[in-house]
Motif scaffolding. Structure first.
Motif, mmCIF file in Angstrom:
data_model
loop_
_atom_site.group_PDB
_atom_site.id
_atom_site.type_symbol
_atom_site.label_atom_id
_atom_site.label_comp_id
_atom_site.label_asym_id
_atom_site.label_seq_id
_atom_site.Cartn_x
_atom_site.Cartn_y
_atom_site.Cartn_z
ATOM 1 N N LEU A 211 0.854 -1.191 0.000
ATOM 2 C CA LEU A 211 0.000 0.000 0.000
ATOM 3 C C LEU A 211 0.891 1.243 0.000
ATOM 4 C CD1 LEU A 211 -2.880 1.270 0.375
ATOM 5 C CD2 LEU A 211 -2.411 1.244 2.825
ATOM 6 N N LEU A 212 0.599 2.181 -0.894
ATOM 7 C CA LEU A 212 1.266 3.477 -0.900
ATOM 8 C C LEU A 212 0.220 4.574 -0.750
ATOM 9 C CD1 LEU A 212 3.914 3.165 -3.764
ATOM 10 C CD2 LEU A 212 4.372 3.327 -1.314
ATOM 11 N N ARG A 213 0.454 5.445 0.210
ATOM 12 C CA ARG A 213 -0.371 6.661 0.333
ATOM 13 C C ARG A 213 0.319 7.733 -0.505
ATOM 14 N NH1 ARG A 213 -0.951 10.993 4.661
ATOM 15 N NH2 ARG A 213 -3.081 11.778 4.459
ATOM 16 N N TRP A 214 -0.247 8.008 -1.668
ATOM 17 C CA TRP A 214 0.401 8.833 -2.682
ATOM 18 C C TRP A 214 -0.029 10.284 -2.507
ATOM 19 C CZ3 TRP A 214 4.178 7.517 -5.996
ATOM 20 C CH2 TRP A 214 4.490 8.422 -7.012
ATOM 21 N N GLN A 215 0.928 11.130 -2.185
ATOM 22 C CA GLN A 215 0.628 12.523 -1.845
ATOM 23 C C GLN A 215 0.509 13.400 -3.093
ATOM 24 O OE1 GLN A 215 3.241 13.856 1.621
ATOM 25 N NE2 GLN A 215 4.262 11.980 0.953
ATOM 26 N N PHE A 216 -0.630 14.083 -3.225
ATOM 27 C CA PHE A 216 -0.743 15.192 -4.160
ATOM 28 C C PHE A 216 -0.209 16.408 -3.418
ATOM 29 C CE2 PHE A 216 -4.244 14.028 -7.447
ATOM 30 C CZ PHE A 216 -3.630 12.814 -7.688
ATOM 31 N N LEU A 217 1.096 16.671 -3.567
ATOM 32 C CA LEU A 217 1.738 17.707 -2.752
ATOM 33 C C LEU A 217 2.717 18.544 -3.544
ATOM 34 C CD1 LEU A 217 2.447 19.014 0.015
ATOM 35 C CD2 LEU A 217 4.082 17.146 0.351
ATOM 36 N N GLN A 218 3.631 17.909 -4.221
ATOM 37 C CA GLN A 218 4.759 18.620 -4.812
ATOM 38 C C GLN A 218 4.318 19.448 -6.012
ATOM 39 O OE1 GLN A 218 4.250 15.410 -4.810
ATOM 40 N NE2 GLN A 218 4.377 14.656 -6.904
ATOM 41 N N GLY A 219 5.184 20.369 -6.394
ATOM 42 C CA GLY A 219 5.022 21.044 -7.669
ATOM 43 C C GLY A 219 4.086 22.227 -7.700
ATOM 44 N N GLY A 220 3.646 22.730 -6.537
ATOM 45 C CA GLY A 220 2.711 23.848 -6.591
ATOM 46 C C GLY A 220 2.859 24.778 -5.415
ATOM 47 N N ARG A 261 -2.433 18.763 -0.268
ATOM 48 C CA ARG A 261 -2.365 20.223 -0.307
ATOM 49 C C ARG A 261 -3.738 20.780 -0.679
ATOM 50 N NH1 ARG A 261 1.946 23.784 -1.316
ATOM 51 N NH2 ARG A 261 3.307 22.027 -1.812
ATOM 52 N N SER A 262 -4.349 21.510 0.226
ATOM 53 C CA SER A 262 -5.579 22.213 -0.118
ATOM 54 C C SER A 262 -5.224 23.615 -0.614
ATOM 55 C CB SER A 262 -6.524 22.281 1.090
ATOM 56 O OG SER A 262 -6.009 23.155 2.074
ATOM 57 N N PRO A 263 -6.176 24.345 -1.197
ATOM 58 C CA PRO A 263 -5.851 25.646 -1.779
ATOM 59 C C PRO A 263 -5.789 26.743 -0.723
ATOM 60 C CG PRO A 263 -8.140 25.176 -2.160
ATOM 61 C CD PRO A 263 -7.568 23.965 -1.488
ATOM 62 N N GLY A 264 -4.806 26.694 0.110
ATOM 63 C CA GLY A 264 -4.672 27.703 1.148
ATOM 64 C C GLY A 264 -3.380 27.525 1.898
ATOM 65 N N GLU A 265 -3.216 28.296 2.975
ATOM 66 C CA GLU A 265 -1.976 28.269 3.739
ATOM 67 C C GLU A 265 -1.727 26.902 4.357
ATOM 68 O OE1 GLU A 265 -3.253 32.413 3.311
ATOM 69 O OE2 GLU A 265 -4.272 30.582 3.888
ATOM 70 N N MET A 266 -0.438 26.535 4.387
ATOM 71 C CA MET A 266 0.010 25.339 5.076
ATOM 72 C C MET A 266 1.134 25.740 6.009
ATOM 73 S SD MET A 266 0.170 22.702 1.852
ATOM 74 C CE MET A 266 0.237 21.204 2.830
ATOM 75 N N ASN A 267 1.273 24.992 7.114
ATOM 76 C CA ASN A 267 2.391 25.284 8.005
ATOM 77 C C ASN A 267 3.597 24.429 7.613
ATOM 78 O OD1 ASN A 267 1.892 22.727 9.046
ATOM 79 N ND2 ASN A 267 0.972 23.472 10.932
#
Length: 491
Positions: A211-220, A261-267
């Motif tokens: 199982l891989l939890r694939w992150q939609f994170l990089q590149g933005g 990553r949601s469309p807003g600030e992240m810490n």
């Protein structure tokens, strides 16, 4: 917790009006001059043409006693109108709820009471401040602390209230009739930047993960700009996953699609802080429609993980946004209109609430004790080993941290998937920490994915416990623990 007009989340701070059509939230507690005492360290000021207000001079931090029976089991928004000089200097937040009981005596570490960092200002007129807390059902009494005067400032307060965020509709009976699994079927890791087939082969054949939890994170960018830009970013992430899905099919690896990553600030640790406007939430809805259409029917998909770690301390019941419980259900219904079958994964807090839909998997993240697992990161203190008898850190303490999730599971007969857990590689005793947590997940039959496979070296089980060594060394004690449990996967 502070929300500033235009300066942060676009919430209007000066008026106490509601979005059109909104109902007045229920007031659980409020300060007024008729029936409320004046806490020590504050003075009541009456001036011609103004409402009576409280004045606080630093370093005083007066507090109102709050009956925990009013709040426990609820989500609440604390609001107040504040002005002053040298605000937010040194002492942290204004209008913060502080438990009078010891949160560590009951279940999970109480992240919900940690305020955001203050935004110091030299001088301000009247501004509305608001922040939200999820109060666990076991809570005791609280203090509502007026701490914005800091070391030597002056803060004045009026319109201080605690408002109830209405609870969602109770779940329909029998949403999940299937018996709970007694043994995990999927044991894996988080990932997101793997591109070579060899990485997938090693993970499946040499590690044994399925199982891989694939992150939609990089590149933005982390900061929301426009809906169109966010959707363009999301389409790039969809294309990247489609490129590597053939490897997952080939090596029999299931994939969790994690909208990290949601469309807003992240810490700094990728908590999503900026989700709490209607515009941003609609952007997430639109992206999930595209994700569901792109992957509907793909047998490699384990589930859709709606939003990673949606931190709703900055949610405001008077805003135009939905709270997390309602927003998660809205997302789930939007996905179901396109994909009726793929499980939907919902992030949970220490006080979870069920969504009124079947085929939902609930997903906690476990890093407790946080000061241990994150020691030495970005200047954090080194706190020593695990287990630690002097602090009470052992397997039974970890079990206590998991108890609210276990009771939630048994009450509603719902599956649990631990989406994240991990320990920084240089923390002494990391292998034992991993073994203890995984043994609890195995006991309860929870699928899990550790943080993380071939991401940052700090979380890698292929890197040495020596912080100064940046190259992978292959076998480690932590890696041996992961492989031991991966051998239980069925292929």
């Amino acid at each position: 917790m502070k929300l500033f007009a235009a300066a942060w989340l676009g919430i209007v701070c000066f008026a106490l009006s509601f979005p059109a059509g909104s109902a007045e939230p229920r007031i659980l507690w409020e300060w007024n001059t008729e029936n409320s005492s004046i806490p020590a360290g504050a003075e009541l000021i009456r001036q011609p043409g103004e409402k009576p207000f409280l004045r606080v001079r630093g370093p005083e931090a007066p507090a109102f006693p709050i009956d925990g029976a009013l709040l426990k089991g609820k989500m609440v928004t604390v609001e107040g109108v504040v002005r002053g000089e040298k605000l937010g200097q040194e002492f942290g937040d204004c209008l913060k709820l502080v438990p009078n009981y010891r949160p560590f005596d009951k279940y999970r570490e109480n992240w919900g009471y940690r305020p955001g960092p203050p935004v110091p200002r030299e001088k301000s007129g009247w501004e509305r401040h608001a922040g939200s807390w999820r109060i666990p059902p076991y809570a005791g009494d609280f203090k509502l602390v007026l701490a914005d005067a800091g070391k030597n400032g002056l803060a004045e307060y009026l319109e201080i209230r605690i408002l109830e965020v209405p609870a969602p509709e109770p779940p329909s009976p029998g949403l999940n009739r299937a018996p709970l699994q007694k043994t995990p079927k999927y044991r894996g890791a988080m990932a997101g930047a793997l591109k070579d087939e060899e990485d997938f082969r090693i993970f499946a054949e040499e590690f044994g993960g399925n199982l891989l939890r694939w992150q939609f994170l990089q590149g933005g960018p982390a900061v929301f700009q426009t809906t169109e830009r966010y959707l363009a970013w999301g389409r790039d992430r969809i294309a990247e996953l489609k490129q590597v899905l053939p490897y997952c099919h080939k090596y029999k690896i299931k994939v969790v699609i994690d909208l990290h990553r949601s469309p807003g600030e992240m810490n700094a640790i990728n908590n999503n802080l900026g989700l709490w406007t209607a515009e941003r939430q609609q952007a997430v809805v639109l992206l999930w429609r595209e994700i569901a259409a792109a992957f509907k029917g793909d047998s490699a998909i384990y589930g859709y993980d709606l939003v990673n770690e949606p931190i709703d301390k900055v949610y405001d019941v008077r805003s135009d946004a939905l709270d997390w419980d309602r927003f998660a259900e809205k997302l789930a219904r939007e996905i179901r209109a396109i994909d009726p079958d793929t499980p939907i994964i919902v992030a949970t807090s220490y006080n979870p609430r069920p969504i009124n839909l079947p085929n939902i998997i609930y997903s906690p993240h476990f890093y407790e004790p946080g000061e241990y697992t994150h020691q030495g990161i970005r200047g954090r203190a080194m706190v020593g080993p695990y287990p630690d008898p002097s602090k009470g850190w052992n397997r039974e303490w970890l079990r206590l941290m998991a108890e609210p999730t276990r009771q939630f599971q048994l009450k509603y007969n719902v599956p649990i998937y631990v989406g994240e857990f991990g320990v920084i590689r240089w923390a002494p005793g990391g292998a034992q920490w991993l073994d203890d947590w995984i043994s609890i997940f195995e006991e309860y039959g929870w699928d899990w994915s550790y943080h993380a496979y071939r991401e940052w070296s700090g979380w890698s089980v292929e890197h040495s416990d020596d912080k100064t060594i940046e190259q992978p060394v292959g076998d480690t004690a932590r890696g041996q623990v992961i492989r031991k449990y991966f051998r239980r996967n069925q292929r």
